[in-house]
Scaffold this motif. Structure first.
Motif, short mmCIF file in Angstrom:
data_model
loop_
_atom_site.label_atom_id
_atom_site.label_comp_id
_atom_site.label_asym_id
_atom_site.label_seq_id
_atom_site.Cartn_x
_atom_site.Cartn_y
_atom_site.Cartn_z
N ASN A 105 15.17 -22.60 -0.72
CA ASN A 105 14.04 -21.45 -0.14
C ASN A 105 12.94 -20.92 -0.38
OD1 ASN A 105 14.88 -20.94 3.26
ND2 ASN A 105 15.65 -19.83 2.96
N ALA A 106 13.74 -19.81 -1.09
CA ALA A 106 12.73 -19.02 -1.81
C ALA A 106 11.58 -19.16 -2.98
CB ALA A 106 13.27 -17.60 -2.96
N LYS A 107 11.59 -20.27 -2.68
CA LYS A 107 10.07 -21.86 -3.89
C LYS A 107 10.29 -20.99 -4.81
CE LYS A 107 8.38 -23.01 0.50
NZ LYS A 107 8.94 -23.29 1.51
N VAL A 108 11.14 -20.70 -5.60
CA VAL A 108 10.97 -19.80 -7.02
C VAL A 108 11.63 -21.00 -7.88
CG1 VAL A 108 12.27 -18.11 -8.53
CG2 VAL A 108 11.88 -17.81 -6.36
N SER A 109 10.95 -21.30 -8.80
CA SER A 109 11.23 -22.25 -9.89
C SER A 109 11.95 -22.29 -10.84
CB SER A 109 10.08 -22.43 -10.34
OG SER A 109 9.96 -21.35 -11.65
N ILE A 110 11.97 -22.86 -11.66
CA ILE A 110 13.57 -22.99 -12.73
C ILE A 110 13.11 -21.97 -13.43
CG2 ILE A 110 15.05 -24.45 -13.90
CD1 ILE A 110 15.81 -26.39 -11.76
N ARG A 111 11.80 -21.83 -14.12
CA ARG A 111 11.29 -21.71 -15.09
C ARG A 111 12.14 -20.05 -15.13
NH1 ARG A 111 8.52 -23.29 -20.32
NH2 ARG A 111 8.45 -24.68 -18.94
N LYS A 112 11.24 -19.71 -13.50
CA LYS A 112 11.79 -18.09 -12.91
C LYS A 112 12.58 -18.11 -13.37
CE LYS A 112 9.58 -13.42 -11.38
NZ LYS A 112 9.21 -13.50 -12.05
N MET A 113 13.52 -18.44 -12.66
CA MET A 113 15.00 -17.83 -12.35
C MET A 113 15.67 -17.96 -14.00
SD MET A 113 15.48 -17.33 -9.49
CE MET A 113 17.27 -17.27 -9.66
N ALA A 114 15.01 -18.79 -15.16
CA ALA A 114 15.50 -18.38 -16.45
C ALA A 114 15.21 -17.33 -17.22
CB ALA A 114 14.55 -19.77 -17.72
N GLU A 115 13.72 -17.31 -16.14
CA GLU A 115 13.54 -15.29 -17.04
C GLU A 115 14.32 -14.53 -16.35
OE1 GLU A 115 9.30 -15.12 -16.26
OE2 GLU A 115 8.54 -17.31 -17.14
N ILE A 116 14.39 -14.38 -15.19
CA ILE A 116 15.10 -13.59 -14.41
C ILE A 116 16.61 -13.13 -14.87
CG2 ILE A 116 16.24 -12.41 -12.44
CD1 ILE A 116 13.82 -14.22 -11.36
N SER A 117 17.48 -14.62 -15.40
CA SER A 117 18.71 -14.28 -15.24
C SER A 117 18.72 -14.52 -16.83
CB SER A 117 19.32 -15.69 -15.91
OG SER A 117 18.60 -16.97 -16.25
N GLY A 118 17.97 -13.74 -17.87
CA GLY A 118 17.50 -14.15 -19.85
C GLY A 118 18.04 -14.91 -20.67
N CYS A 119 18.26 -16.59 -20.22
CA CYS A 119 18.44 -17.16 -20.69
C CYS A 119 17.05 -18.61 -20.72
CB CYS A 119 19.35 -18.41 -20.39
SG CYS A 119 19.81 -18.69 -18.98
N ASN A 120 17.49 -19.50 -21.52
CA ASN A 120 16.41 -20.40 -21.33
C ASN A 120 16.89 -21.69 -20.22
OD1 ASN A 120 17.81 -22.36 -22.16
ND2 ASN A 120 17.95 -21.49 -24.17
#
Length: 122
Positions: free
Chosen positions: A79-94
């Protein structure tokens, strides 16, 4: 790959292509399935599929026990149109690890989940 080799050589009349794969150089091919319930390869795949479903249900149970709902996170992310790559960065994992979290192949790390939820709710 040995399983796929067996399928490549098989002349089962109900055989159909389910996907494709590419390898290094000029290697590539098709992935097959069939309707033959007596096929050893089909039986192995069905057992593996059942085991994967059981594992996913266990991971859902563990996540739920910790108040983690991967489906909700996926919906918020899309819904927020956030990529998986961005979420991985935010979460601190690959990226691979984050995908495993979203697809419930791995129990979500609570700290990583909180970082993602907080980011998406901003």
């Amino acid at each position: 790959m040995l399983i796929n080799t067996k399928c490549n050589k098989c002349n089962e009349s109900t055989k159909f292509v389910t996907g494709f794969w590419d390898g290094e150089g000029d290697t590539h091919g098709c992935l097959y399935d069939c309707k033959n319930t007596k096929c050893d390869v089909k039986q192995l795949r069905e057992v593996a599929d059942q085991e994967a479903v059981q594992k996913r249900l266990e991971i859902q149970r563990l996540n739920g026990k910790n108040g983690i709902y991967a489906g909700q996170l996926v919906a918020l992310r899309k819904n927020a149109k956030v990529s998986i790559r961005k979420m991985a960065e935010i979460s601190g994992c690959n990226v691979a690890e984050y995908c495993a979290y979203e697809n419930e192949r791995k129990a979500f790390n609570l700290e990583a989940y909180q970082k993602c939820i907080n980011y998406l709710k901003q």
